[in-house]
Design a protein around this motif. Structure first.
Motif, PDB file in Angstrom:
ATOM      1  N   TYR A 233       0.807  -1.365  -0.177  1.00  0.00           N
ATOM      2  CA  TYR A 233      -0.018   0.211   0.074  1.00  0.00           C
ATOM      3  C   TYR A 233       0.782   1.145  -0.206  1.00  0.00           C
ATOM      4  O   TYR A 233       1.782   1.370   0.815  1.00  0.00           O
ATOM      5  CB  TYR A 233      -1.026  -0.066   1.205  1.00  0.00           C
ATOM      6  CG  TYR A 233      -1.856  -1.035   1.252  1.00  0.00           C
ATOM      7  CD1 TYR A 233      -3.118  -0.740   0.789  1.00  0.00           C
ATOM      8  CD2 TYR A 233      -1.570  -2.335   1.890  1.00  0.00           C
ATOM      9  CE1 TYR A 233      -4.093  -1.719   0.918  1.00  0.00           C
ATOM     10  CE2 TYR A 233      -2.424  -3.332   1.919  1.00  0.00           C
ATOM     11  CZ  TYR A 233      -3.889  -2.972   1.409  1.00  0.00           C
ATOM     12  OH  TYR A 233      -4.678  -4.158   1.320  1.00  0.00           O
ATOM     13  N   GLU A 234       0.736   2.065  -0.937  1.00  0.00           N
ATOM     14  CA  GLU A 234       1.363   3.311  -1.092  1.00  0.00           C
ATOM     15  C   GLU A 234       0.644   4.311  -1.794  1.00  0.00           C
ATOM     16  O   GLU A 234      -0.034   4.250  -2.693  1.00  0.00           O
ATOM     17  CB  GLU A 234       2.670   2.980  -1.970  1.00  0.00           C
ATOM     18  CG  GLU A 234       3.706   4.138  -2.479  1.00  0.00           C
ATOM     19  CD  GLU A 234       4.174   4.765  -1.134  1.00  0.00           C
ATOM     20  OE1 GLU A 234       3.919   6.153  -1.180  1.00  0.00           O
ATOM     21  OE2 GLU A 234       4.624   4.348  -0.129  1.00  0.00           O
ATOM     22  N   ALA A 235       0.654   5.535  -0.927  1.00  0.00           N
ATOM     23  CA  ALA A 235      -0.076   6.765  -1.531  1.00  0.00           C
ATOM     24  C   ALA A 235       0.591   7.438  -2.778  1.00  0.00           C
ATOM     25  O   ALA A 235      -0.192   8.104  -3.364  1.00  0.00           O
ATOM     26  CB  ALA A 235      -0.082   7.847  -0.378  1.00  0.00           C
ATOM     27  N   GLU A 236       1.867   7.381  -2.872  1.00  0.00           N
ATOM     28  CA  GLU A 236       2.645   8.097  -3.924  1.00  0.00           C
ATOM     29  C   GLU A 236       2.663   7.060  -5.065  1.00  0.00           C
ATOM     30  O   GLU A 236       3.562   6.361  -5.050  1.00  0.00           O
ATOM     31  CB  GLU A 236       3.891   8.498  -3.627  1.00  0.00           C
ATOM     32  CG  GLU A 236       4.635   9.325  -4.526  1.00  0.00           C
ATOM     33  CD  GLU A 236       4.076  10.268  -5.227  1.00  0.00           C
ATOM     34  OE1 GLU A 236       3.769  10.211  -6.641  1.00  0.00           O
ATOM     35  OE2 GLU A 236       3.619  11.383  -4.797  1.00  0.00           O
ATOM     36  N   VAL A 263      -3.513   4.752   3.189  1.00  0.00           N
ATOM     37  CA  VAL A 263      -3.820   3.871   4.303  1.00  0.00           C
ATOM     38  C   VAL A 263      -4.768   4.497   5.449  1.00  0.00           C
ATOM     39  O   VAL A 263      -5.480   3.739   5.974  1.00  0.00           O
ATOM     40  CB  VAL A 263      -2.439   3.407   4.927  1.00  0.00           C
ATOM     41  CG1 VAL A 263      -2.697   2.660   6.113  1.00  0.00           C
ATOM     42  CG2 VAL A 263      -1.679   2.665   3.852  1.00  0.00           C
ATOM     43  N   THR A 264      -4.807   5.902   5.535  1.00  0.00           N
ATOM     44  CA  THR A 264      -5.501   6.469   6.662  1.00  0.00           C
ATOM     45  C   THR A 264      -7.027   6.289   6.336  1.00  0.00           C
ATOM     46  O   THR A 264      -7.712   6.280   7.513  1.00  0.00           O
ATOM     47  CB  THR A 264      -5.329   7.825   6.925  1.00  0.00           C
ATOM     48  OG1 THR A 264      -5.695   8.622   5.655  1.00  0.00           O
ATOM     49  CG2 THR A 264      -3.588   8.222   6.944  1.00  0.00           C
ATOM     50  N   VAL A 265      -7.533   5.766   5.302  1.00  0.00           N
ATOM     51  CA  VAL A 265      -9.039   5.768   5.157  1.00  0.00           C
ATOM     52  C   VAL A 265      -9.380   4.290   5.419  1.00  0.00           C
ATOM     53  O   VAL A 265     -10.615   3.768   5.531  1.00  0.00           O
ATOM     54  CB  VAL A 265      -9.589   6.029   3.803  1.00  0.00           C
ATOM     55  CG1 VAL A 265      -9.224   7.474   3.393  1.00  0.00           C
ATOM     56  CG2 VAL A 265      -8.682   5.128   2.844  1.00  0.00           C
ATOM     57  N   GLY A 266      -8.438   3.507   5.879  1.00  0.00           N
ATOM     58  CA  GLY A 266      -8.673   2.056   6.230  1.00  0.00           C
ATOM     59  C   GLY A 266      -8.572   1.034   4.952  1.00  0.00           C
ATOM     60  O   GLY A 266      -7.960   1.475   3.945  1.00  0.00           O
ATOM     61  N   LEU A 267      -8.284  -0.361   5.360  1.00  0.00           N
ATOM     62  CA  LEU A 267      -8.049  -1.153   4.634  1.00  0.00           C
ATOM     63  C   LEU A 267      -9.424  -1.892   4.594  1.00  0.00           C
ATOM     64  O   LEU A 267     -10.044  -2.457   5.731  1.00  0.00           O
ATOM     65  CB  LEU A 267      -6.756  -2.228   5.074  1.00  0.00           C
ATOM     66  CG  LEU A 267      -5.645  -1.342   5.213  1.00  0.00           C
ATOM     67  CD1 LEU A 267      -4.323  -2.283   5.603  1.00  0.00           C
ATOM     68  CD2 LEU A 267      -5.127  -0.498   3.839  1.00  0.00           C
ATOM     69  N   ASP A 268      -9.595  -2.906   3.370  1.00  0.00           N
ATOM     70  CA  ASP A 268     -10.607  -3.752   3.358  1.00  0.00           C
ATOM     71  C   ASP A 268     -10.186  -5.415   3.213  1.00  0.00           C
ATOM     72  O   ASP A 268     -11.097  -6.243   2.668  1.00  0.00           O
ATOM     73  CB  ASP A 268     -11.702  -3.438   2.193  1.00  0.00           C
ATOM     74  CG  ASP A 268     -10.767  -3.557   0.652  1.00  0.00           C
ATOM     75  OD1 ASP A 268      -9.635  -4.108   0.738  1.00  0.00           O
ATOM     76  OD2 ASP A 268     -11.306  -3.351  -0.294  1.00  0.00           O
TER      77      ASP A 268
END
Length: 347
Positions: A233-236, A263-268
């Protein structure tokens, strides 16, 4: 998540279009590279505006505001290209070159940089490619813009700067990286400390939160043969693209998922193992320990009972209380070089 305060660079970027001397294109709209949402974008209508942003939280904010996003692979030309350059100079130079490449004949590039983030050098760099610039200073920022363009005035320099964002070998060729991603030209010391303490008995489905160019994921797979799948998981997005290259050989033997994700919005999904060197900045300079605390809460929610989180952080960041709040067992595994490594086990 908390915000980082007024975006004076965005506000100043638009002033030449609101108060003159520039005008919004009558046809063709504009492309906004490294676009950020904020109230200055909503002062008036900007017909035909499209935005490009590789940082997922910023991209999500733009979409929530109803702005149109385009992929980095899009090659359409525009009569106006807006740019908020990053602090890293090679990355910024590559972005100036790309802005010129995306400018239609007779169009302009308009950029803005904060004074304390290199406004003078940024203006000088764009001038090297595009010739004399117009300029406006306000809010401790500098907006600057080109004359109508018909390509770069120095084609050789333009070609050289366009390649500055290309992946390049680092760490004696072990990994590919590029300017502007986290710890782009080295193996991050905190991640290396965490990797050195990973136990070999980690097994099952794993995730790497804030995976960067893939160093920690690579080390996890090399040290822990019991890992059967791995999600990064990576935002960039520019970093995630590198991770795909760096883990290509491992992807041939194990299921690897690539997630351009905040990641701050959560994982499913649920996992047996999570590793993380969480960011403690967003796109500004201020410390953001709230991001790391949120990573911890999200990791706890995503772990099966008995699942294990291995996390590294700067020693001054106050994560112990958050770990204790969400995990049945927490221990400090190592403290060295200004960093601390934790193992936390979900109850």
């Amino acid at each position: 998540m908390s915000v980082e305060g007024p975006d004076f660079a965005l506000e100043t970027l638009l002033l030449p279009l609101l108060d003159g001397p520039l005008s919004w294109p009558r046809e063709g709209g504009a492309l906004f590279l490294r676009a950020r949402d904020g109230w200055p974008l909503h002062q008036r209508a900007w017909p035909g505006l499209v935005c490009e942003q590789s940082f997922r939280p910023a991209a999500d904010a733009l979409q929530r505001s109803g702005l149109t996003l385009v992929d980095a692979a899009d090659a359409s030309l525009h009569p106006l290209v807006l740019v908020l350059p990053p602090r890293q100079r090679d990355e910024a130079r590559a972005l100036y070159a790309r802005a010129i490449a995306r400018t239609a004949p007779g169009g302009r590039v308009l950029a803005c940089v904060r004074n304390d983030e290199g406004a003078k050098s940024g203006e000088a760099d764009l001038a090297r490619l595009a010739g004399p610039l117009g300029q406006l200073s306000k809010n401790k920022c500098r907006a600057f813009w080109t004359a109508p363009l018909h390509g770069a005035i120095d084609p050789a320099l333009f070609a050289q700067w366009r390649e500055l964002d290309a992946p390049r070998p680092i760490a004696d060729g072990r990994f590919l990286s590029r300017p502007g991603v986290f710890a782009w030209d080295r193996i991050d010391a905190a991640s290396a400390l965490l990797a050195a303490h990973l136990p070999t008995d980690l097994r099952g489905a794993a995730a790497d939160l804030g995976a960067g160019y893939g160093y920690l994921s690579s080390e996890l797979l090399a040290r822990c043969p019991g890992i059967v799948s791995l999600d990064l998981y990576e935002a960039e997005h520019r970093a995630l693209d590198l991770a795909r290259l760096n883990l290509a050989s491992q992807a041939a033997r194990i299921a690897i998922g690539w997630h351009w994700h905040d990641v701050t919005v959560g994982l499913d999904r649920r996992y047996d193992v999570i590793v993380s060197n969480p960011p403690f900045h967003a796109q500004g300079r201020a410390d953001r320990p709230d991001i790391g605390r949120r990573f911890i809460a999200v990791a706890a929610a995503a772990l099966h009972a008995g699942g294990r989180l291995w996390l590294v952080a700067n020693r001054h960041l106050p994560y112990e209380a958050e770990l204790a709040r969400h995990f049945a067992q927490v221990r400090t595994v190592a403290q060295d070089q200004g960093f601390k490594v934790f193992e936390a086990i979900r109850g």
